[in-house]
Motif scaffolding. Structure first.
Motif, PDB file in Angstrom:
ATOM      1  N   LEU A 254      -7.081  -7.541 -12.268  1.00 46.80           N
ATOM      2  CA  LEU A 254      -6.877  -7.662 -10.837  1.00 46.80           C
ATOM      3  C   LEU A 254      -6.888  -6.286 -10.180  1.00 46.80           C
ATOM      4  O   LEU A 254      -6.494  -5.286 -10.790  1.00 46.80           O
ATOM      5  N   ASP A 255      -7.344  -6.254  -8.954  1.00 46.46           N
ATOM      6  CA  ASP A 255      -7.371  -5.027  -8.144  1.00 46.46           C
ATOM      7  C   ASP A 255      -6.499  -5.292  -6.925  1.00 46.46           C
ATOM      8  O   ASP A 255      -6.836  -6.128  -6.084  1.00 46.46           O
ATOM      9  N   ILE A 256      -5.362  -4.597  -6.842  1.00 45.96           N
ATOM     10  CA  ILE A 256      -4.368  -4.898  -5.810  1.00 45.96           C
ATOM     11  C   ILE A 256      -3.977  -3.609  -5.111  1.00 45.96           C
ATOM     12  O   ILE A 256      -3.770  -2.571  -5.740  1.00 45.96           O
ATOM     13  N   ALA A 257      -3.845  -3.678  -3.785  1.00 43.62           N
ATOM     14  CA  ALA A 257      -3.369  -2.530  -2.998  1.00 43.62           C
ATOM     15  C   ALA A 257      -2.492  -3.053  -1.870  1.00 43.62           C
ATOM     16  O   ALA A 257      -2.794  -4.088  -1.266  1.00 43.62           O
ATOM     17  N   GLY A 258      -1.397  -2.366  -1.610  1.00 46.28           N
ATOM     18  CA  GLY A 258      -0.472  -2.788  -0.561  1.00 46.28           C
ATOM     19  C   GLY A 258      -0.145  -1.651   0.387  1.00 46.28           C
ATOM     20  O   GLY A 258      -0.263  -0.466   0.040  1.00 46.28           O
ATOM     21  N   TYR A 259       0.296  -2.009   1.584  1.00 46.73           N
ATOM     22  CA  TYR A 259       0.653  -1.020   2.613  1.00 46.73           C
ATOM     23  C   TYR A 259       1.749  -1.611   3.497  1.00 46.73           C
ATOM     24  O   TYR A 259       1.695  -2.780   3.871  1.00 46.73           O
ATOM     25  N   MET A 260       2.767  -0.800   3.789  1.00 44.14           N
ATOM     26  CA  MET A 260       3.812  -1.237   4.721  1.00 44.14           C
ATOM     27  C   MET A 260       4.288  -0.035   5.513  1.00 44.14           C
ATOM     28  O   MET A 260       4.632   1.003   4.945  1.00 44.14           O
TER      29      MET A 260
ATOM     30  N   ASP B  74       9.628  -6.243   7.469  1.00 43.29           N
ATOM     31  CA  ASP B  74       8.564  -6.841   6.672  1.00 43.29           C
ATOM     32  C   ASP B  74       8.904  -6.766   5.187  1.00 43.29           C
ATOM     33  O   ASP B  74       9.672  -5.901   4.756  1.00 43.29           O
ATOM     34  N   TYR B  75       8.299  -7.664   4.414  1.00 42.56           N
ATOM     35  CA  TYR B  75       8.534  -7.709   2.966  1.00 42.56           C
ATOM     36  C   TYR B  75       7.242  -8.074   2.263  1.00 42.56           C
ATOM     37  O   TYR B  75       6.495  -8.944   2.702  1.00 42.56           O
ATOM     38  N   TYR B  76       6.935  -7.343   1.192  1.00 42.84           N
ATOM     39  CA  TYR B  76       5.891  -7.799   0.278  1.00 42.84           C
ATOM     40  C   TYR B  76       6.242  -7.332  -1.119  1.00 42.84           C
ATOM     41  O   TYR B  76       6.936  -6.326  -1.302  1.00 42.84           O
TER      42      TYR B  76
ATOM     43  N   ASP C 199       2.315 -10.260  11.184  1.00 42.74           N
ATOM     44  CA  ASP C 199       1.784 -10.368  12.549  1.00 42.74           C
ATOM     45  C   ASP C 199       1.678  -9.024  13.263  1.00 42.74           C
ATOM     46  O   ASP C 199       1.133  -8.940  14.360  1.00 42.74           O
ATOM     47  N   GLY C 200       2.220  -7.953  12.639  1.00 43.78           N
ATOM     48  CA  GLY C 200       2.082  -6.636  13.244  1.00 43.78           C
ATOM     49  C   GLY C 200       0.640  -6.181  13.344  1.00 43.78           C
ATOM     50  O   GLY C 200       0.326  -5.291  14.149  1.00 43.78           O
TER      51      GLY C 200
ATOM     52  N   PHE D 268       4.789  -1.372  18.122  1.00 48.57           N
ATOM     53  CA  PHE D 268       5.981  -2.153  18.433  1.00 48.57           C
ATOM     54  C   PHE D 268       6.473  -3.012  17.271  1.00 48.57           C
ATOM     55  O   PHE D 268       7.588  -3.530  17.309  1.00 48.57           O
ATOM     56  N   ASP D 269       5.662  -3.227  16.257  1.00 45.45           N
ATOM     57  CA  ASP D 269       6.058  -4.122  15.157  1.00 45.45           C
ATOM     58  C   ASP D 269       5.662  -3.509  13.829  1.00 45.45           C
ATOM     59  O   ASP D 269       4.759  -2.662  13.745  1.00 45.45           O
ATOM     60  N   ASP D 270       6.349  -3.957  12.759  1.00 48.52           N
ATOM     61  CA  ASP D 270       6.039  -3.487  11.419  1.00 48.52           C
ATOM     62  C   ASP D 270       4.629  -3.927  11.013  1.00 48.52           C
ATOM     63  O   ASP D 270       4.172  -5.005  11.396  1.00 48.52           O
TER      64      ASP D 270
END
Length: 603
Positions: free
Chosen positions: A370-376, A385-387, A526-527, A577-579
């Motif tokens: 798997l190839d996975i990348a996240g950003y917060m 926010d949560y991931y 939704d940000g 204004f939002d995460d």
């Protein structure tokens, strides 16, 4: 004849020091008593137990009073286990157990020095890695080998005994050693704090004991409700209070689980207690990190107050003609600084813990195929926010959620959600209804206790060998095919807001999607689609789909970067204004689907 300096440290400077022998006797008695208590919960042949508190007490004694305490450890260990193994076997097991108290203490002091271990986050991490995990490994291998050699266990059971022995000592060090370290360093301040807030302390102790008794004796799955109570203790009573409550929780939980009560009970008592150890160990580690962050902030505040006092003194000496006006300014600034420090410390604690719990890039890279990348990126210092991405036995679980609002309260609810999801993942609960229903009841009761109106959207995806199960109510899930075609999966029928109502089991459903090599999924909060530019125009879901589709031939990290860069260009100088949270998940290899995995994901 010259003697190695370290070998000299293993013995007292004078054998006529009665204070040394008194401490040695206390260590021997403590080891013997805790060993006998632990042996009441034998789960494997060879008198193997899933939690060995003497490992925690012996390491604490060595760190506090020095290496010569190995004498007390040796005597207490030998007498405590003599009835289990006999003369020769006990002797060799005692040598192995005594060695780890010296070995683990040496590793910790080598890297940390003589500093108080629990005051800094980096020192707590070092203690966890070298003191608990690495330091206990030699005994976890040697002692079972000794038992096998002397015929106490069969070879077929050797791997299980090694795992159980190692984990029992590692979790014991995480849970019991910090208790003695905290009280040896801060006992006077702790007693004063307990006296000053005795009613609050009594209520807190009562609640922890009551919740623990109900969870591990009454058959109600409310184990997670102790987490905010111990966090409360960390804030109000610092490390002495939080470590003491963690040990109390552990003792009640072990007895209850051994009797067949609680969420962690399985067919094997050994497996049940090891699962319980992991639960309490995670709580212990979290409170240790929280306590270290609080200590660092207390020190920073003290340094700042000292610097301010020095500066104010100089200003007074050099500007005597403005003394009256200066005193009024100082008084006002002091009030503002104290309030800002308090708010800043709370936000910084939550922000640091939040960032610590995000999946690390190396964790994502280790997930095969798997190839996975996240950003917060939070809108404020603490986001809502949560991931998360978790893998257990070939099943990859992805979670993404959005708490209403942002700031400290939303960040705290996000941390509760992350802990609950990880714990349910660790106990291998994959049924979407049970998973989300248990998590919702936990969050709902905590929200009610907090007297908060917060709730969150949450989607849980389970993936195994080409099959993806989606459940929970959140933004649309974007399924992207190898060609770049985007399929939008609406989750409005798959769940309900978490924390809004106590019972949502009837509203939870799931859908299954098959992924071929090159296919993948994009999750977001939704940000992103609700971001606006200076002309009040929305970024929109359509633009997000277009950017993802046009860059799908790239790897996950490049796709993520392309989306974020396009979003930043769109927002321009407009305030965020939002995460903003984004998770890109791509299927790299063609993995076959076993019938068991297909049934598990489809469930």
């Amino acid at each position: 004849m010259k003697v190695n300096p370290f070998l000299r440290k293993l013995f007292p400077s004078s054998f006529r020091d009665w204070n040394f022998w008194l401490k040695t006797a206390l260590v021997a008695i403590a080891y013997y008593a805790t060993a006998k208590l632990a042996l009441a919960f034998i789960t494997l042949p060879g008198d193997v137990v899933p939690l060995w508190p003497p490992a925690g007490t012996s390491l604490a004694a060595t760190l506090i009073w020095g290496y010569p305490m190995w004498i007390g450890v040796f005597v207490g260990c030998y007498l405590g286990q003599l009835s289990s193994y006999g003369f020769v076997t006990t002797l060799w097991v005692t040598v192995s157990e005594t060695f780890i108290s010296i070995f683990a203490a040496y590793l910790v002091r080598r890297l940390i020095g003589n500093r108080y271990i629990l005051n800094q986050v980096k020192d707590v991490v070092i203690f966890m890695i070298v003191g608990a995990f690495i330091g206990c490994m030699p005994s976890g291998i040697m002692s079972p080998a000794i038992l096998y050699f002397y015929g106490k266990i069969p070879w077929s059971l050797y791997p299980t005994v090694v795992l159980t022995w190692t984990l029992s000592e590692q979790f014991a060090v995480l849970i019991f050693t910090p208790l003695f370290l905290a009280w040896s360093q801060n006992s006077r301040q702790a007693v004063q704090r307990f006296k000053k807030r005795w009613m609050e302390a009594a209520v807190l102790f009562f609640l922890v004991i009551a919740v623990s008794r109900i969870a591990f004796g009454g058959g109600y799955p409310i184990e997670f409700m102790v987490i905010p109570l111990i966090v409360w203790a960390a804030f109000r009573f610092h490390q002495p209070g939080s470590t003491l409550l963690t040990v109390i929780l552990c003792l009640i939980a072990v007895v209850g689980t051994a009797k067949g009560f609680g969420y962690f009970v399985r067919n094997s008592q050994n497996e049940s207690l090891l699962l319980l150890d992991s639960f309490v160990g995670v709580i212990a580690l979290t409170t240790l990190l929280l306590g270290a962050v609080l200590s660092e902030n207390d020190k920073a505040k003290a340094d700042l107050r000292h610097a301010n006092a020095t500066l104010e003194s100089k200003v007074k000496e050099r500007t005597s003609e403005l003394a009256t006006a200066n005193e009024e300014i100082i008084a006002l600034n002091q009030k503002l600084k104290q309030e800002n420090l308090r708010m800043g410390a709370e936000l910084d604690v939550a922000r640091q813990i939040q960032q610590m719990l995000l999946p690390k890039p190396e964790e994502l890279e280790n997930i095969e195929g798997l190839d996975i990348a996240g950003y917060m990126a939070p809108a404020d210092e603490v986001g809502g926010d949560y991931y998360d991405v978790l893998e257990t036995e070939g099943i990859v679980t992805l979670g993404i959620g959005d708490v209403t609002g942002h700031g400290l309260e939303s960040g705290l609810l996000m941390l509760m959600t992350q802990t609950a999801v990880r714990t349910l993942k660790e106990v291998q609960e994959y049924d979407p209804v049970k998973f989300l229903d248990t998590l919702n009841r936990t969050i709902y009761k905590n929200v009610q206790r907090m007297n908060s109106d917060k709730n969150l959207t949450l989607a849980i995806l389970n993936y195994a060998s080409g099959l993806l199960s989606i459940s929970g109510f959140h933004e649309e899930t974007l399924v992207v095919r190898k060609s770049g075609a985007v399929e939008r999966v609406d989750t409005i029928e798959l769940g309900m807001l978490i924390g809004l109502d106590e019972d949502i089991a009837d509203l939870i459903s799931h859908t299954t999607v098959e992924l071929q090599p090159g296919d993948g999924v994009v999750l977001y909060t939704d940000g992103i689609p609700e971001a606006i530019d200076i002309h009040k125009n929305f970024y929109g879901l359509g633009r997000l789909c277009d950017v993802v589709s046009s860059h799908w031939h790239l790897d996950a990290a490049q796709i993520k970067q392309a989306v974020i860069e396009d979003l930043r260009r769109f927002i321009g100088e407009q305030k965020v204004f939002d995460d903003i949270t984004l998770l890109v998940f791509k299927h790299k290899d063609d993995l076959s689907v076993s019938p068991e995995e297909q049934l598990l994901v489809s469930a």
